[in-house]
Design a protein around this motif. Structure first.
Motif, PDB file in Angstrom:
ATOM      1  N   LEU A   1       0.830  -1.207   0.000  1.00  0.00           N
ATOM      2  CA  LEU A   1       0.000   0.000   0.000  1.00  0.00           C
ATOM      3  C   LEU A   1       0.864   1.256   0.000  1.00  0.00           C
ATOM      4  N   ALA A   2       1.937   1.260   0.786  1.00  0.00           N
ATOM      5  CA  ALA A   2       2.843   2.412   0.796  1.00  0.00           C
ATOM      6  C   ALA A   2       3.440   2.609  -0.590  1.00  0.00           C
ATOM      7  N   TYR A   3       3.845   1.535  -1.224  1.00  0.00           N
ATOM      8  CA  TYR A   3       4.398   1.628  -2.572  1.00  0.00           C
ATOM      9  C   TYR A   3       3.348   2.161  -3.543  1.00  0.00           C
ATOM     10  N   ALA A   4       2.149   1.610  -3.475  1.00  0.00           N
ATOM     11  CA  ALA A   4       1.082   2.001  -4.404  1.00  0.00           C
ATOM     12  C   ALA A   4       0.707   3.469  -4.242  1.00  0.00           C
ATOM     13  N   ARG A   5       0.641   3.932  -3.022  1.00  0.00           N
ATOM     14  CA  ARG A   5       0.174   5.301  -2.782  1.00  0.00           C
ATOM     15  C   ARG A   5       1.288   6.337  -2.871  1.00  0.00           C
ATOM     16  N   GLU A   6       2.518   5.955  -2.547  1.00  0.00           N
ATOM     17  CA  GLU A   6       3.589   6.949  -2.435  1.00  0.00           C
ATOM     18  C   GLU A   6       4.621   6.887  -3.559  1.00  0.00           C
ATOM     19  N   PHE A   7       4.716   5.776  -4.261  1.00  0.00           N
ATOM     20  CA  PHE A   7       5.768   5.622  -5.263  1.00  0.00           C
ATOM     21  C   PHE A   7       5.227   5.340  -6.661  1.00  0.00           C
ATOM     22  N   TYR A   8       4.050   4.799  -6.749  1.00  0.00           N
ATOM     23  CA  TYR A   8       3.458   4.459  -8.037  1.00  0.00           C
ATOM     24  C   TYR A   8       2.914   5.724  -8.692  1.00  0.00           C
ATOM     25  N   PRO A   9       2.723   5.737  -9.991  1.00  0.00           N
ATOM     26  CA  PRO A   9       2.158   6.937 -10.623  1.00  0.00           C
ATOM     27  C   PRO A   9       0.835   7.333  -9.964  1.00  0.00           C
ATOM     28  N   PRO A  10       0.613   8.620  -9.790  1.00  0.00           N
ATOM     29  CA  PRO A  10      -0.603   9.066  -9.102  1.00  0.00           C
ATOM     30  C   PRO A  10      -1.868   8.609  -9.828  1.00  0.00           C
ATOM     31  N   ARG A  11      -2.858   8.307  -9.021  1.00  0.00           N
ATOM     32  CA  ARG A  11      -4.190   7.920  -9.492  1.00  0.00           C
ATOM     33  C   ARG A  11      -4.182   6.652 -10.341  1.00  0.00           C
ATOM     34  N   ARG A  12      -3.180   5.833 -10.196  1.00  0.00           N
ATOM     35  CA  ARG A  12      -3.146   4.566 -10.937  1.00  0.00           C
ATOM     36  C   ARG A  12      -4.238   3.628 -10.408  1.00  0.00           C
ATOM     37  N   TYR A  13      -4.352   3.556  -9.098  1.00  0.00           N
ATOM     38  CA  TYR A  13      -5.368   2.718  -8.461  1.00  0.00           C
ATOM     39  C   TYR A  13      -6.161   3.577  -7.494  1.00  0.00           C
ATOM     40  N   SER A  14      -7.464   3.398  -7.490  1.00  0.00           N
ATOM     41  CA  SER A  14      -8.306   4.173  -6.575  1.00  0.00           C
ATOM     42  C   SER A  14      -8.201   3.591  -5.165  1.00  0.00           C
ATOM     43  N   LEU A  15      -8.554   4.417  -4.198  1.00  0.00           N
ATOM     44  CA  LEU A  15      -8.598   3.932  -2.820  1.00  0.00           C
ATOM     45  C   LEU A  15      -9.559   2.754  -2.695  1.00  0.00           C
ATOM     46  N   ARG A  16     -10.641   2.796  -3.453  1.00  0.00           N
ATOM     47  CA  ARG A  16     -11.611   1.702  -3.426  1.00  0.00           C
ATOM     48  C   ARG A  16     -10.965   0.398  -3.899  1.00  0.00           C
ATOM     49  N   GLU A  17     -10.224   0.467  -5.011  1.00  0.00           N
ATOM     50  CA  GLU A  17      -9.555  -0.732  -5.534  1.00  0.00           C
ATOM     51  C   GLU A  17      -8.523  -1.272  -4.544  1.00  0.00           C
ATOM     52  N   LEU A  18      -7.705  -0.369  -4.005  1.00  0.00           N
ATOM     53  CA  LEU A  18      -6.684  -0.783  -3.050  1.00  0.00           C
ATOM     54  C   LEU A  18      -7.320  -1.344  -1.778  1.00  0.00           C
ATOM     55  N   GLY A  19      -8.389  -0.718  -1.330  1.00  0.00           N
ATOM     56  CA  GLY A  19      -9.072  -1.204  -0.137  1.00  0.00           C
ATOM     57  C   GLY A  19      -9.677  -2.574  -0.350  1.00  0.00           C
ATOM     58  N   ALA A  20     -10.345  -2.759  -1.465  1.00  0.00           N
ATOM     59  CA  ALA A  20     -10.964  -4.054  -1.748  1.00  0.00           C
ATOM     60  C   ALA A  20      -9.911  -5.153  -1.857  1.00  0.00           C
ATOM     61  N   ALA A  21      -8.803  -4.860  -2.497  1.00  0.00           N
ATOM     62  CA  ALA A  21      -7.761  -5.864  -2.689  1.00  0.00           C
ATOM     63  C   ALA A  21      -7.026  -6.195  -1.394  1.00  0.00           C
ATOM     64  N   SER A  22      -6.913  -5.217  -0.500  1.00  0.00           N
ATOM     65  CA  SER A  22      -6.133  -5.414   0.726  1.00  0.00           C
ATOM     66  C   SER A  22      -6.973  -5.805   1.937  1.00  0.00           C
ATOM     67  N   GLY A  23      -8.275  -5.625   1.843  1.00  0.00           N
ATOM     68  CA  GLY A  23      -9.126  -5.916   2.990  1.00  0.00           C
ATOM     69  C   GLY A  23      -9.328  -4.727   3.906  1.00  0.00           C
ATOM     70  N   TYR A  24      -8.836  -3.582   3.506  1.00  0.00           N
ATOM     71  CA  TYR A  24      -9.036  -2.358   4.277  1.00  0.00           C
ATOM     72  C   TYR A  24     -10.213  -1.575   3.701  1.00  0.00           C
ATOM     73  N   THR A  25     -10.762  -0.695   4.516  1.00  0.00           N
ATOM     74  CA  THR A  25     -11.744   0.245   3.995  1.00  0.00           C
ATOM     75  C   THR A  25     -10.989   1.295   3.193  1.00  0.00           C
ATOM     76  N   THR A  26     -11.701   2.075   2.420  1.00  0.00           N
ATOM     77  CA  THR A  26     -11.015   3.117   1.654  1.00  0.00           C
ATOM     78  C   THR A  26     -10.304   4.100   2.575  1.00  0.00           C
ATOM     79  N   SER A  27     -10.941   4.439   3.693  1.00  0.00           N
ATOM     80  CA  SER A  27     -10.272   5.359   4.621  1.00  0.00           C
ATOM     81  C   SER A  27      -9.132   4.664   5.366  1.00  0.00           C
ATOM     82  N   GLY A  28      -9.210   3.354   5.490  1.00  0.00           N
ATOM     83  CA  GLY A  28      -8.162   2.610   6.176  1.00  0.00           C
ATOM     84  C   GLY A  28      -6.899   2.428   5.361  1.00  0.00           C
ATOM     85  N   VAL A  29      -7.000   2.578   4.049  1.00  0.00           N
ATOM     86  CA  VAL A  29      -5.827   2.394   3.187  1.00  0.00           C
ATOM     87  C   VAL A  29      -4.722   3.368   3.577  1.00  0.00           C
ATOM     88  N   ASN A  30      -5.043   4.647   3.688  1.00  0.00           N
ATOM     89  CA  ASN A  30      -4.021   5.643   4.032  1.00  0.00           C
ATOM     90  C   ASN A  30      -3.521   5.485   5.460  1.00  0.00           C
TER      91      ASN A  30
END
Length: 133
Positions: A75-104
């Motif tokens: 998640l740190a890599y996706a949000r801080e190092f990957y190109p911006p807006r590549r994956y939405s918080l919703r996508e990252l949350g669903a894939a990781s098991g976190y809520t969208t607000s929990g991703v950050n």
């Protein structure tokens, strides 16, 4: 501990192995894996004077904690190092098991620094709590 090995390493079901002619090999590999797991668990229990079932639970917990750490790093890599807006918080949350607000909230400066040291590249934006350079 052979029963516990059977619980943790179930035999493949007919039709679950592709191609079908590999089914017997898959069953044999699983039987070997069961024996190896049971033998290793018994040996570890003897070496540490611990109960095998308790050791199995401790190992499972350690694996779970390691998986949680990997998720936070990804998640740190996706949000801080990957190109911006590549994956939405919703996508990252669903894939990781976190809520969208929990991703950050799932990762912090420690994870960002670890990713940075492993990929030898600065994050796209200043690390949380740090001023831009």
């Amino acid at each position: 501990m052979h029963e516990l090995a059977a619980v943790l390493h179930p035999l493949p079901e007919p039709g679950s192995v592709t191609p079908d002619d590999c089914f017997d090999d898959a069953r044999e590999q699983t039987e070997d894996l069961r024996k190896q797991y049971a033998d290793n668990l018994d040996a570890a229990a003897l070496d540490t004077d611990s109960e095998p079932l308790i050791l199995a639970l401790e190992q499972a917990r350690a694996q779970k904690e390691a998986a949680d750490r990997r998720i936070r790093l990804i998640l740190a890599y996706a949000r801080e190092f990957y190109p911006p807006r590549r994956y939405s918080l919703r996508e990252l949350g669903a894939a990781s098991g976190y809520t969208t607000s929990g991703v950050n909230a799932a990762y912090g400066a420690q994870e960002i620094k670890q990713v940075q040291s492993q990929i030898h590249r600065a994050p796209r934006r200043p690390t949380r709590g740090e001023e831009p350079s």
